[in-house]
Design an enzyme around this catalytic site. Structure first.
Site, PDB file in Angstrom:
ATOM      1  N   ASP A  21       0.844  -1.200   0.000  1.00 33.03           N
ATOM      2  CA  ASP A  21       0.000   0.000   0.000  1.00 33.03           C
ATOM      3  C   ASP A  21       0.879   1.250   0.000  1.00 33.03           C
ATOM      4  O   ASP A  21       1.401   1.647   1.037  1.00 33.03           O
ATOM      5  CB  ASP A  21      -0.892  -0.048   1.252  1.00 33.03           C
ATOM      6  N   ASN A  23      -0.096   4.414  -0.875  1.00 30.85           N
ATOM      7  CA  ASN A  23      -0.728   5.704  -0.520  1.00 30.85           C
ATOM      8  C   ASN A  23      -1.392   5.665   0.854  1.00 30.85           C
ATOM      9  O   ASN A  23      -2.181   6.544   1.203  1.00 30.85           O
ATOM     10  CB  ASN A  23      -1.715   6.147  -1.605  1.00 30.85           C
ATOM     11  N   ASP A  25      -3.801   3.965   2.446  1.00 30.38           N
ATOM     12  CA  ASP A  25      -5.246   3.944   2.717  1.00 30.38           C
ATOM     13  C   ASP A  25      -5.672   2.542   3.153  1.00 30.38           C
ATOM     14  O   ASP A  25      -6.859   2.236   3.221  1.00 30.38           O
ATOM     15  CB  ASP A  25      -6.044   4.398   1.483  1.00 30.38           C
ATOM     16  N   ASP A  29      -1.853  -1.165  -3.925  1.00 35.30           N
ATOM     17  CA  ASP A  29      -2.165  -0.380  -5.127  1.00 35.30           C
ATOM     18  C   ASP A  29      -1.056  -0.512  -6.169  1.00 35.30           C
ATOM     19  O   ASP A  29      -0.009  -1.125  -5.922  1.00 35.30           O
ATOM     20  CB  ASP A  29      -2.390   1.099  -4.749  1.00 35.30           C
ATOM     21  N   ASP A  98      -4.587 -10.255 -15.806  1.00 28.91           N
ATOM     22  CA  ASP A  98      -5.735 -11.142 -15.838  1.00 28.91           C
ATOM     23  C   ASP A  98      -6.695 -10.661 -16.910  1.00 28.91           C
ATOM     24  O   ASP A  98      -6.996  -9.468 -16.980  1.00 28.91           O
ATOM     25  CB  ASP A  98      -6.467 -11.090 -14.483  1.00 28.91           C
ATOM     26  N   ASP A 203      -8.860 -15.774 -17.049  1.00 26.32           N
ATOM     27  CA  ASP A 203      -9.713 -16.208 -15.948  1.00 26.32           C
ATOM     28  C   ASP A 203     -10.836 -17.112 -16.450  1.00 26.32           C
ATOM     29  O   ASP A 203     -11.471 -16.816 -17.464  1.00 26.32           O
ATOM     30  CB  ASP A 203     -10.316 -14.945 -15.301  1.00 26.32           C
ATOM     31  N   GLU A 258      -6.984 -20.471 -17.093  1.00 26.51           N
ATOM     32  CA  GLU A 258      -7.354 -21.108 -15.830  1.00 26.51           C
ATOM     33  C   GLU A 258      -8.445 -22.128 -16.152  1.00 26.51           C
ATOM     34  O   GLU A 258      -9.577 -21.764 -16.453  1.00 26.51           O
ATOM     35  CB  GLU A 258      -7.886 -20.073 -14.842  1.00 26.51           C
ATOM     36  N   HIS A 333      -4.284 -17.079  -5.481  1.00 23.01           N
ATOM     37  CA  HIS A 333      -5.098 -16.248  -4.581  1.00 23.01           C
ATOM     38  C   HIS A 333      -6.415 -16.907  -4.192  1.00 23.01           C
ATOM     39  O   HIS A 333      -7.205 -16.292  -3.488  1.00 23.01           O
ATOM     40  CB  HIS A 333      -5.377 -14.914  -5.272  1.00 23.01           C
ATOM     41  N   ASP A 334      -6.667 -18.123  -4.660  1.00 21.51           N
ATOM     42  CA  ASP A 334      -7.929 -18.817  -4.351  1.00 21.51           C
ATOM     43  C   ASP A 334      -7.720 -19.994  -3.413  1.00 21.51           C
ATOM     44  O   ASP A 334      -8.675 -20.723  -3.119  1.00 21.51           O
ATOM     45  CB  ASP A 334      -8.568 -19.362  -5.639  1.00 21.51           C
TER      46      ASP A 334
HETATM   47  C1  NOJ Z   1     -11.136 -17.434 -10.862  1.00 15.91           C
HETATM   48  C2  NOJ Z   1     -10.392 -16.441 -10.044  1.00 15.91           C
HETATM   49  O1  NOJ Z   1      -9.124 -16.959  -9.742  1.00 15.91           O
HETATM   50  C3  NOJ Z   1     -11.220 -16.181  -8.811  1.00 15.91           C
HETATM   51  O2  NOJ Z   1     -10.541 -15.414  -7.861  1.00 15.91           O
HETATM   52  C4  NOJ Z   1     -12.497 -15.520  -9.237  1.00 15.91           C
HETATM   53  O3  NOJ Z   1     -13.340 -15.405  -8.121  1.00 15.91           O
HETATM   54  C5  NOJ Z   1     -13.232 -16.329 -10.310  1.00 15.91           C
HETATM   55  N1  NOJ Z   1     -12.349 -16.844 -11.321  1.00 15.91           N
HETATM   56  C6  NOJ Z   1     -14.261 -15.474 -10.992  1.00 15.91           C
HETATM   57  O4  NOJ Z   1     -13.651 -14.494 -11.782  1.00 15.91           O
END
Ligand code: NOJ
Length: 566
Positions: A21, A23, A25, A29, A98, A203, A258, A333-334
């Site tokens: 971050d 800035n 907040d 970013d 992405d 994605d 993906e 990130h999932d």
């Molecule tokens: C896959 C992404 O990795 C995930 O974070 C997202 O929620 C879904 N696709 C929908 O875009």
């Protein structure tokens, strides 16, 4: 032998909201990313994948795009991304973004138009269907469930019809049957490529076609998550090939689709074999869930299925040998943090290094997810209020609905184990307040162990997980073993061993033997006949070999240079 720039890369995935971050907040970013390019260069990566930063109401942290050509105010503006591309390129780092093809935000102008009337010119940009009457009541067109819980249809009162949304209610699915949609999304991709990006992580690419709208019979739940109804259907391949010809090919860009858990290896090859002329690679998740995480009630019972993990790696490696190229990644990130998944708290350093070696020495392009390079672990979430991820929050409500009498602590524990919020807590830059991520309280709580696990400390400590990652990257990109690590063949050996993942790499005169102990047990293992000529990288101070027998400690991992006995 096919050679592409992206085969000779090591990638690093950035989730902008949680990276840095600049800035103050509380939200990461683009200037934050810009200011850390030097850090990434020092780590040694030469490719970054930046998750969505486009204008968005942030229902799904930016995967719900409101304007594909605008940067969200919270992240900065277009000049910042231009600066990132420019400065990254100066450092020899390529940049991919992405590309969200499957859906938009419901606040995207196309959808605002589409929902207005049945004859609106944008009506067919999305998937609309009439409801059915059951027991005198209007219900959804099918019983299909969405990934984030509930139906994959949402009733819209303006035209009394349903739109499809396989993720959240605020993410209506685009209709890829419509050539105008295809063209519009191709234009989005071209626009970013013309701005200088080097490619995309695409994605949810496998969902660009839906099956006939017929109820799923998989279970008799009210809503059934039957992926096959909207995953990897034949026309998806046509769309992807069309994109390749229309957009990607002239740019020599990298495209990683993906494809998620439902894509078989055969499907993977249909997307990403060299001959398919479609995508460069696919992210599959088969190796990400080789444990009992989804079936246990307590993380203490977590157990890695080493044999299964080995099989998955070896099958994908084998199928893609000479046919295509694979990304190598442990998490994104999932998914929960790697160290809380396959690693060990008790053997923190050894297991973090072993996992890195096991992955980075395979054939493919490694991707590091932010914080993985220091072994960040899961967050100890305790309350519903602590979660930010829409899928985790929906999961909680779904469990509460299914188990109304269950103990709240039990429900929270279940949600915590698989939550997508773990990898999204701020990166631990140092041991100061808010982990050096921000000077104010971040949008999601910092994991409370940044005094023990942080980048500043690990950069100081030559024996850290961070330095191990750096060495692996150097070996792959700049050492004289570069060719064998990048292009060498892969052969798994001792396939049935329950604890060790062992493989050989071979190229011209170079041969490597990679031995990884995935358990906390001591293991004695007979080395193959090849002569060991050097130790390339290891995670204990020494190596214990006696009479061609290797005495391995918990999570020990060693890469040997070997020579065939003549
Ligand atoms: C896959 C992404 O990795 C995930 O974070 C997202 O929620 C879904 N696709 C929908 O875009």
């Amino acid at each position: 032998m096919m050679k592409k720039w992206w085969m000779e890369s090591v990638g690093y995935q950035i989730y902008p909201k949680s990276f840095f971050d600049a800035n103050h907040d509380g939200i990461g970013d683009l200037p934050g990313i810009l200011s850390k390019l030097g850090y990434l260069h020092e780590l040694g990566v030469n490719l970054i994948w930046i998750c969505p930063f486009y204008d968005s109401p942030m229902d799904d942290n930016g995967y719900d795009v409101r304007d594909f050509f605008k940067v969200a105010d919270i992240f900065g503006d277009i000049e910042h991304i231009k600066a990132i591309i420019r400065e990254a390129h100066q450092l020899g780092i390529r940049v991919i973004l992405d590309l969200v093809l499957n859906h938009t935000s419901d606040e995207h102008p196309w959808f605002i138009e589409s929902r207005k009337s049945k004859d609106n010119p944008y009506r067919d940009f999305y998937i609309w269907h009439e409801g059915r009457i059951k027991h005198g009541k209007k219900i959804e067109p099918t019983n299909w469930a969405s990934f984030f819980g509930g139906s994959c249809w949402r009733h819209d009162p303006q035209t009394d019809s349903y739109y499809m949304k396989i993720f959240s209610d605020k993410m209506p699915d685009l209709n890829w049957e419509n050539p105008e949609v295809r063209q519009a999304m191709a234009d989005v991709a071209k626009w970013w490529l013309d701005l200088g990006v080097d490619g995309f992580r695409i994605d949810a690419v496998s969902h660009l076609q839906r099956d006939a709208f017929v109820d799923s019979t998989l279970t008799d739940d009210r809503y059934v998550l039957d992926w096959k109804k909207f995953s990897n259907l034949p026309k998806v391949h046509d769309h992807v090939r069309w994109l390749h010809n229309e957009v990607f090919e002239p740019y020599d860009c990298l495209t990683i689709g993906e494809t998620g858990g439902e894509a078989s290896i055969e499907e993977g090859l249909r997307y990403a074999s060299f001959d398919a002329k479609a995508l460069s690679m696919v992210f599959n998740f088969d190796h990400n869930w080789c444990n009992n995480l989804w079936s246990i009630d307590d993380p203490k019972d977590l157990k890695t299925d080493v044999i299964r993990l080995k099989q998955v790696f070896a099958q994908w490696q084998e199928a893609f040998k000479g046919q295509g190229w694979l990304p190598l990644n442990w998490l994104n990130h999932d998914q929960p943090r790697l160290m809380s998944h396959y690693g060990s708290r008790a053997h923190f350093k050894a297991s973090g290094k072993m996992l890195a070696t096991a992955l980075h020495m395979m054939r493919g392009t490694p991707f590091i997810y932010q914080g993985e390079e220091i072994g960040m672990i899961n967050h100890p979430f305790e309350n519903l209020q602590d979660f930010r991820d829409i899928a985790s929050i929906n999961h909680y409500h779904e469990l509460m609905r299914k188990h109304p009498d269950a103990d709240l602590a039990y429900i929270i524990k279940k949600v915590v184990m698989t939550s997508r919020d773990h990898p999204r807590t701020p990166v631990h830059w140092d041991d100061t307040r808010h982990a050096g991520f921000s000077t104010v309280r971040p949008w999601i709580d910092v994991t409370p162990n940044h005094d023990l696990i942080n980048i500043a400390d690990q950069m100081q400590d030559q024996d850290s997980i961070w330095h191990h990652y750096r060495k692996l990257i150097q070996l792959r990109l700049t050492s004289d073993l570069r060719d064998v690590i990048i292009h060498g063949t892969f052969e798994m050996i001792d396939v049935a061993h329950p604890s060790l993942y062992v493989y050989k790499r071979h190229h011209d005169h170079d041969q490597l033997l990679v031995v990884n102990n995935f358990t906390a047990e001591h293991v004695i293992w007979r080395l193959p006949a090849d002569r060991v000529t050097a130790v390339i990288i290891q995670n204990y101070p020494d190596v214990d070999i006696r009479h061609q027998t290797l005495y391995l400690r918990p999570y020990e991992s060693i890469v040997f240079k070997t020579e065939a006995h003549t």
